[in-house]
Design a protein around this motif. Structure first.
Motif, short mmCIF file in Angstrom:
data_model
loop_
_atom_site.label_atom_id
_atom_site.label_comp_id
_atom_site.label_asym_id
_atom_site.label_seq_id
_atom_site.Cartn_x
_atom_site.Cartn_y
_atom_site.Cartn_z
N ILE A 67 0.31 -0.87 4.70
CA ILE A 67 1.66 -0.47 5.12
C ILE A 67 2.48 -1.71 5.48
CG2 ILE A 67 2.94 0.73 6.95
CD1 ILE A 67 0.61 2.79 6.91
N PHE A 68 1.88 -2.65 6.20
CA PHE A 68 2.58 -3.87 6.58
C PHE A 68 2.98 -4.69 5.36
CE2 PHE A 68 2.65 -8.36 7.80
CZ PHE A 68 3.63 -8.32 8.78
N ILE A 69 2.09 -4.81 4.39
CA ILE A 69 2.40 -5.56 3.16
C ILE A 69 3.58 -4.91 2.46
CG2 ILE A 69 1.57 -6.17 0.85
CD1 ILE A 69 -1.23 -6.46 2.14
N THR A 70 3.56 -3.59 2.34
CA THR A 70 4.65 -2.88 1.67
C THR A 70 5.97 -3.11 2.41
OG1 THR A 70 3.11 -1.21 0.91
CG2 THR A 70 5.44 -0.62 0.88
N TRP A 71 5.95 -2.98 3.73
CA TRP A 71 7.17 -3.15 4.52
C TRP A 71 7.68 -4.59 4.43
CZ3 TRP A 71 7.57 -6.27 8.96
CH2 TRP A 71 8.77 -6.18 9.64
N ARG A 72 6.77 -5.55 4.65
CA ARG A 72 7.20 -6.95 4.67
C ARG A 72 7.64 -7.44 3.31
NH1 ARG A 72 6.02 -11.82 8.30
NH2 ARG A 72 6.52 -13.54 6.90
N SER A 73 6.98 -7.01 2.24
CA SER A 73 7.40 -7.48 0.92
C SER A 73 8.78 -6.94 0.57
CB SER A 73 6.38 -7.09 -0.15
OG SER A 73 6.34 -5.71 -0.36
N GLY A 74 9.07 -5.73 1.02
CA GLY A 74 10.41 -5.19 0.79
C GLY A 74 11.47 -5.99 1.52
N LYS A 75 11.20 -6.33 2.78
CA LYS A 75 12.14 -7.14 3.56
C LYS A 75 12.27 -8.55 2.98
CE LYS A 75 12.90 -6.98 7.85
NZ LYS A 75 14.03 -6.33 8.43
N ALA A 76 11.15 -9.14 2.58
CA ALA A 76 11.17 -10.51 2.05
C ALA A 76 11.95 -10.57 0.74
CB ALA A 76 9.75 -11.03 1.84
N ARG A 77 11.73 -9.58 -0.13
CA ARG A 77 12.46 -9.58 -1.40
C ARG A 77 13.94 -9.29 -1.19
NH1 ARG A 77 9.75 -5.52 -4.73
NH2 ARG A 77 8.68 -4.95 -2.84
N ALA A 78 14.25 -8.44 -0.20
CA ALA A 78 15.66 -8.14 0.07
C ALA A 78 16.40 -9.37 0.59
CB ALA A 78 15.76 -7.01 1.09
#
Length: 155
Positions: A67-78
């Protein structure tokens, strides 16, 4: 800047990070699978009790990592497009290696499960170890996702 004066490349940074990730999430777990039961000796804990509770905890931590990877990768790519162009490859490298390390935690949980639960927990330990590879391939963003986030074209 590289030796030719070109700005750093997201593609190059991602390939380096993905190679590191492949090693720690594919090659290392495969090596651990081969070592389980031969070089790595099982623990003597009874299958229930502490070993079972720890297994439940490890399962929850593995889900939390995904869940953390999914959340953080979304924020990082944004936020990648907002970074200066010379900082983008470093961000891609850092984030990709971080995601691989979080996936690798599952393999470490497998070793702990085997060390505590012994032969009766071997199936669960092997599942945890194999899950590191699956998580890496499922949750770590591919090059195309990073390039799209940065607004760049694929080479």
């Amino acid at each position: 800047m590289d030796a030719n004066g070109n700005p750093p490349s997201i593609t190059r940074a991602w390939r380096i990070a993905y190679g590191i990730g492949l090693f720690i999430c594919v090659a290392w777990p495969l090596f651990l699978q081969l070592m389980l039961g031969t070089v790595i000796r099982p623990g003597a804990e009874a299958p229930g009790g502490v070993a079972r509770e720890l297994g439940y905890t490890f399962t929850g931590l593995t889900f939390a990592a995904a869940i953390f990877i999914t959340w953080r990768s979304g924020k990082a790519r944004a936020g990648l497009a907002a970074l200066p162009p010379q900082a983008r490859p470093g961000a891609v490298l850092r984030e990709t290696v971080l995601y691989a390390a979080l996936c690798e935690l599952s393999a470490l949980y497998g070793l702990a499960t085997y060390a505590l639960g012994g032969n009766l927990a071997e199936r669960y330990a092997r599942s945890f170890i194999a899950l590191a590879t699956v998580m890496f391939f499922v949750f770590v963003p591919r090059l195309q996702a990073w390039l799209e986030a940065a607004g760049e074209e694929a080479p």
